[in-house]
Design a protein around this motif. Structure first.
Motif, short mmCIF file in Angstrom:
data_model
loop_
_atom_site.label_atom_id
_atom_site.label_comp_id
_atom_site.label_asym_id
_atom_site.label_seq_id
_atom_site.Cartn_x
_atom_site.Cartn_y
_atom_site.Cartn_z
N GLN A 92 -60.63 41.80 -16.58
CA GLN A 92 -59.93 42.84 -17.32
C GLN A 92 -58.50 42.43 -17.65
OE1 GLN A 92 -59.48 46.70 -15.49
NE2 GLN A 92 -58.04 47.32 -17.07
N PRO A 132 -66.67 45.94 -25.57
CA PRO A 132 -65.34 46.57 -25.45
C PRO A 132 -64.68 46.88 -26.79
CG PRO A 132 -65.27 44.25 -24.80
CD PRO A 132 -66.71 44.61 -24.94
N ILE A 166 -65.52 46.83 -17.42
CA ILE A 166 -65.47 46.58 -18.86
C ILE A 166 -66.82 46.91 -19.49
CG2 ILE A 166 -65.10 44.82 -20.63
CD1 ILE A 166 -63.41 43.31 -18.52
N TRP A 169 -61.37 51.18 -17.64
CA TRP A 169 -62.02 49.92 -17.29
C TRP A 169 -61.70 49.49 -15.86
CZ3 TRP A 169 -60.99 46.71 -22.41
CH2 TRP A 169 -61.62 47.37 -23.47
#
Length: 415
Positions: free
Chosen positions: A3, A58, A54, A49
């Protein structure tokens, strides 16, 4: 991708697309409204997230959230009417106006915004700064690097430019043919700088940022599909981008270290991209116009022609023409490199030292290269100066490696 890696990457690639589509769809006169919605979208992404992970797609997730936030914003239009009325087109806007983040809608929106942000009410430099920030997602630091100036100068320039747009009653509208022609040069310069930041990146210690190169090519390619913007200059710029992109995979090794031109594996050069560059360079030669993009594309063409024995003579001649059209320290230093290939390092050192660009890391890096064969101590000294002047970690590593090689060479001579 984790992330902490994917969120900044998506912010770079998608933020400006969201802003452009929102401005175009809702006919916003106040760009800040779209920027606020885009920022809130990414804030929600970072929060969601971190907890849920995620999502599988995305980018689609971001578009969906941005779309919902935009519709919610205008659903409350009646409540905020006194504050928002001035920021939307006369007659209001339908809260349930539907739109999608399709590739075509994104491309159309970004190009429309670039042309509208490139408003002659601001100076050419301010127009480019604003376009780089709003449409290309550049940070103030990146814009300062592109203009070789201080961040404070860029901050003030951006603030004045935004105020001028606001006072000029900025709105998304169709431009006339004369307006498009008037603004095209600034748009091309913006896309040129966008590509350069990808190709010669000084940000986040990345020597190459392919996503910026691809974005610049995509937008420039769109310009060639419109009769009003499909000009020789546009084709020349696109040819330059294709030629330069053909060598991207050869410019770094598996460790991410920069590889100098002379040491690149030419088998890694993309022949398909070179052929595309050739096609657009031919298109660019329809007529008598010779722009800086024509000359730089021609220089890039000769760089991708490894077997031509006279190529450096051609490149030197092209640099001689280029500096007459648009002088720049980088062009002068590149000219000296070509001069060295034609007339030798000793004569090139004289040419380089005439420039006296002592505050440039590229100047010292070039002199280090030129002195390497005859005066190792001077070469090392110039490389050390270059290391002090550059802020790029990758450049420091490359220069340090050159110094180590020279020291080994020196030690062998003393044995």
């Amino acid at each position: 991708m984790k992330q902490n890696e994917i969120t900044p990457h998506l912010f770079r690639t998608e933020y400006s697309k969201i802003v452009a589509v929102l401005c175009k769809t809702f006919q916003l006169k106040n760009i800040e409204i779209a920027e606020d919605i885009a920022s809130e979208t990414f804030l929600k992404a970072s929060e969601s997230w971190a907890v849920h992970g995620i999502p599988e797609n995305p980018t689609a997730w971001l578009y969906a959230v941005a779309k919902n936030k935009a519709k919610d914003y205008f659903k409350h239009f009646a409540v905020f009417e006194t504050q928002v009325q001035k920021a939307i087109k006369p007659g209001g806007i339908e809260a349930e106006c539907d739109f999608e983040f399709t590739n075509q809608n994104i491309a159309d929106s970004q190009l429309a915004m670039i042309f509208l942000v490139c408003n002659p009410i601001n100076s050419a430099g301010a127009q480019i700064c604003l376009a780089l920030q709003i449409l290309c997602g550049f940070s103030i630091e990146e814009i300062a690097n592109a203009f070789l100036t201080k961040t404070e100068t860029i901050k003030k320039r951006l603030q004045r430019a935004r105020n001028n747009l606001r006072n000029d009653n900025f709105q998304i509208k169709s431009l006339s043919q004369p307006e498009i022609k008037l603004r095209l040069n600034t748009v091309l310069k913006t896309l040129y700088l966008l590509f350069n930041e990808g190709y010669f990146s000084k940000t986040n210690n990345l020597p190459i940022r392919k996503e910026l190169c691809l974005e610049a090519i995509r937008l420039t390619l769109t310009l060639t599909e419109n009769i009003l913007t499909n000009t020789p200059q546009t084709n020349a710029l696109l040819a330059l981008m294709y030629f330069q992109s053909s060598r991207l995979d050869a410019r770094t090794n598996e460790k991410g270290e920069a590889i100098l031109f002379n040491e690149q594996n030419k088998n890694l050069w993309d022949k398909w991209l070179i052929e595309k560059g050739n096609n657009y360079l031919i298109n660019a030669c329809n007529g008598n116009e010779v722009s800086k993009y024509h000359l730089e594309a021609a220089i890039a063409y000769w760089h991708t022609t490894p077997t031509e024995k006279n190529k450096w003579q051609h490149i030197l001649q092209l640099y001689n023409q280029l500096i007459l059209i648009e002088y720049s320290p980088i062009a002068m230093l590149n000219r000296v490199f070509a001069y060295a290939k034609v007339y030798g390092h000793k004569k090139a050192i004289t040419e380089a030292e005439k420039l006296n660009l002592t505050d440039s890391n590229y100047y010292h890096g070039l002199l280090g290269y030129l002195y390497a064969g005859t005066d190792i101590e001077k070469a090392i000294s110039h490389y050390q100066h270059a290391i002090k002047l550059t802020t790029s970690k990758i450049e420091k590593q490359t220069l340090t490696k050159e110094i180590e090689l020279l020291k080994l060479k020196k030690d062998k001579k003393t044995i």
